[in-house]
Design a protein around this motif. Structure first.
Motif, short mmCIF file in Angstrom:
data_model
loop_
_atom_site.label_atom_id
_atom_site.label_comp_id
_atom_site.label_asym_id
_atom_site.label_seq_id
_atom_site.Cartn_x
_atom_site.Cartn_y
_atom_site.Cartn_z
N LEU A 30 0.81 -1.23 0.00
CA LEU A 30 0.00 0.00 0.00
C LEU A 30 0.84 1.27 0.00
O LEU A 30 0.29 2.37 -0.02
N ASP A 31 2.15 1.13 0.09
CA ASP A 31 3.10 2.25 0.00
C ASP A 31 2.93 3.28 1.13
O ASP A 31 3.18 4.48 0.94
N PHE A 32 2.51 2.84 2.31
CA PHE A 32 2.54 3.73 3.47
C PHE A 32 3.99 3.91 3.91
O PHE A 32 4.82 3.02 3.74
N ILE B 266 -11.91 -9.55 7.96
CA ILE B 266 -12.24 -9.63 6.54
C ILE B 266 -12.39 -8.23 5.94
O ILE B 266 -11.94 -7.95 4.83
N PHE B 267 -12.99 -7.30 6.70
CA PHE B 267 -13.24 -5.96 6.19
C PHE B 267 -11.96 -5.14 6.01
O PHE B 267 -11.93 -4.21 5.19
N ILE B 268 -10.89 -5.45 6.74
CA ILE B 268 -9.66 -4.65 6.67
C ILE B 268 -9.13 -4.55 5.25
O ILE B 268 -8.65 -3.50 4.82
N GLN B 269 -9.23 -5.63 4.49
CA GLN B 269 -8.65 -5.64 3.15
C GLN B 269 -9.33 -4.64 2.21
O GLN B 269 -8.76 -4.27 1.18
N PHE B 270 -10.54 -4.20 2.55
CA PHE B 270 -11.27 -3.28 1.68
C PHE B 270 -11.02 -1.82 2.04
O PHE B 270 -11.55 -0.92 1.38
N ALA B 271 -10.23 -1.57 3.09
CA ALA B 271 -9.89 -0.18 3.45
C ALA B 271 -8.96 0.40 2.40
O ALA B 271 -8.13 -0.30 1.82
N SER B 272 -9.11 1.71 2.16
CA SER B 272 -8.31 2.34 1.11
C SER B 272 -7.59 3.59 1.57
O SER B 272 -6.70 4.09 0.87
N THR B 273 -7.92 4.11 2.75
CA THR B 273 -7.28 5.33 3.25
C THR B 273 -6.63 5.06 4.60
O THR B 273 -6.92 4.05 5.27
N PHE B 274 -5.78 5.97 5.00
CA PHE B 274 -5.08 5.82 6.28
C PHE B 274 -6.07 5.73 7.44
O PHE B 274 -5.94 4.87 8.31
N TYR B 275 -7.06 6.60 7.44
CA TYR B 275 -8.00 6.63 8.58
C TYR B 275 -8.97 5.46 8.58
O TYR B 275 -9.43 5.03 9.64
N SER B 276 -9.29 4.95 7.41
CA SER B 276 -10.14 3.75 7.39
C SER B 276 -9.38 2.55 7.93
O SER B 276 -9.93 1.72 8.66
N PHE B 277 -8.08 2.45 7.57
CA PHE B 277 -7.26 1.40 8.16
C PHE B 277 -7.14 1.58 9.67
O PHE B 277 -7.23 0.61 10.44
N LEU B 278 -6.94 2.81 10.10
CA LEU B 278 -6.80 3.10 11.53
C LEU B 278 -8.03 2.63 12.30
O LEU B 278 -7.92 1.97 13.35
N PHE C 239 -6.45 -12.06 4.82
CA PHE C 239 -7.58 -11.50 5.58
C PHE C 239 -8.79 -12.43 5.53
O PHE C 239 -9.50 -12.59 6.54
N TRP C 240 -9.04 -13.03 4.39
CA TRP C 240 -10.17 -13.96 4.28
C TRP C 240 -9.96 -15.18 5.19
O TRP C 240 -10.86 -15.57 5.94
N ILE C 241 -8.79 -15.78 5.12
CA ILE C 241 -8.52 -16.99 5.91
C ILE C 241 -8.55 -16.66 7.40
O ILE C 241 -9.13 -17.40 8.21
N ASP C 242 -7.92 -15.55 7.77
CA ASP C 242 -7.88 -15.16 9.18
C ASP C 242 -9.28 -14.93 9.73
O ASP C 242 -9.66 -15.43 10.79
#
Length: 402
Positions: free
Chosen positions: A48-50, A98-110, A175-178
């Protein structure tokens, strides 16, 4: 008559009630499903190049969520029961993983990482409370060791599976398996625990503990607070292996996720094979305090091989030293904290102990990657070794008065 050579192992693993076997199997499933954690910072920085600072801050959000989850789990276990908290932890955290993989911004990941940790890390204090519900006090140590074995078996498989999954299938599958693993574990636990009943001995201990009110709370126990301070510093050093070291191996030394996974799997297998007999021999010889300090020293020294020129052999040397440190430091540190806790406030003391580790999870990734980014990894490894020495001196002061 001389006992058979392996009788000590049979005694350690036999006689557990069905509830504990279920909790052990559940923990095994849960830990296999943690394959995302060792690769989270690698995923954030390389896919994701953070920046290193951003990845450290996001990993720190996991620690802050762990702190929050531990606090509320300890508070609500008494109200709703440990089994309900375990079920809620597994089920809800599975969906958010499962939902984490669909985050696209820093704050959504946070936000997602924090919420996932709140529910996911509520599992640990609830598991400890469940142990007290189903075994008498005299068998608590043996039961904790048994569940730790389940943790290590799961952790030996998780990074290897995670490394191959990330390298050949992609990070989304992690993320799916976890997530699905956590949901499956919750479903299994819901069915298995329907007819569980607390053991009479455990109930009697609970009643007696409620009648005792003379013990001081942990924040008024100066020796315990000093012990927690030493644990916090040691935790900062210890946890860098899961946050900063994978990033270093990937971005500086050029080893991919497959090698990182094999390395972490090597650590877990060493723990499985060595820890139980090593700790038994240490306690039998009365050398627990010395072994705890030696283990912490090994953890601090384990980062120094990364100062040398790149080679895969040094990776395994560093991992071997660090694993020896983990084998002696982690179980003996947990046991010492438990022994310092009065019976009437054991849950409260345990909560403070686990929240100390959660706080280290908050500060550690952010501090570690920020220092490495600002001053370079070589200076960071030296800093960690120095921090381990400071922690060791604090431990010596506390343990000398015990």
């Amino acid at each position: 008559m001389k006992k058979p050579r392996f009788s000590i192992f049979r005694e350690a693993y036999s006689g557990h009630p069905p509830e504990i076997w279920t909790l052990a199997f559940l923990t095994l499933i849960n830990r296999i499903g943690t394959m995302v954690i060792p690769f989270l910072t690698v995923y954030l920085t390389t896919v994701l190049d953070f920046s290193l600072k951003q990845a450290g801050f996001l990993a720190g959000a996991f620690g802050f969520g762990s702190l929050t989850g531990s606090f509320f789990a300890g508070r609500y276990c008494d109200r709703f029961g440990a089994n309900f908290i375990i079920l809620l932890s597994l089920f809800v955290s599975g969906f958010f993983l499962i939902f984490i993989q669909f985050a696209s911004t820093f704050y959504s990941f946070l936000s997602l990482i924090y919420i996932t940790a709140v529910f996911g890390e509520a599992y640990r204090p609830a598991l400890m409370a469940a142990i007290a519900d189903y075994v008498p006090k005299s068998e608590t140590g043996r039961t904790v060791s048994f569940l730790r074995l389940a943790v290590n078996l799961g952790m030996s498989a998780a990074p290897v599976i995670g490394g191959f999954t990330a390298a050949y299938l992609g990070y989304n599958w992690l993320f799916w398996i976890d997530g699905l693993t956590c949901i499956a574990a919750a479903t299994y636990f819901w069915q298995a625990s329907k007819n569980w009943r607390k053991k009479p001995a455990a109930e009697q201990i609970e009643i007696q503990a409620q009648m005792q009110t003379s013990a001081v709370p942990p924040y008024k126990n100066s020796q315990f607070m000093l012990y927690l301070s030493a644990t916090f510093l040691a935790g900062l050093v210890f946890l860098q292996w899961f946050h900063s070291v994978p990033v270093f191996l990937k971005t500086v030394w050029g080893f991919d996720e497959q090698y990182i996974g094999i390395l972490l799997g090597f650590n877990a297998m060493m723990v499985i094979l060595i820890e139980m007999p090593a700790i038994h021999a240490t306690e039998k010889a009365g050398k627990s305090r010395r072994a705890l300090l030696t283990g912490l020293l090994c953890i601090g020294l384990a980062y120094l091989p990364f100062l040398l020129p790149k080679t895969i052999v040094l990776c395994f040397v560093a991992m071997f030293i660090w694993t020896l440190g983990e084998i002696f430091f982690i179980p003996l540190n947990n046991a010492t904290a438990l022994n310092m806790s009065p019976d009437s406030k054991r849950g409260e003391y345990s909560a403070w102990y686990w929240m100390t580790w959660s706080l280290a999870n908050i500060v550690g990734p952010t501090m570690g990657l920020a220092i490495a980014d600002e001053f370079g990894f070589n200076n960071f490894w030296l800093f960690l070794s120095g921090l381990a020495v400071v922690s060791l001196l604090l431990y010596r002061r506390v343990l000398a008065k015990k």
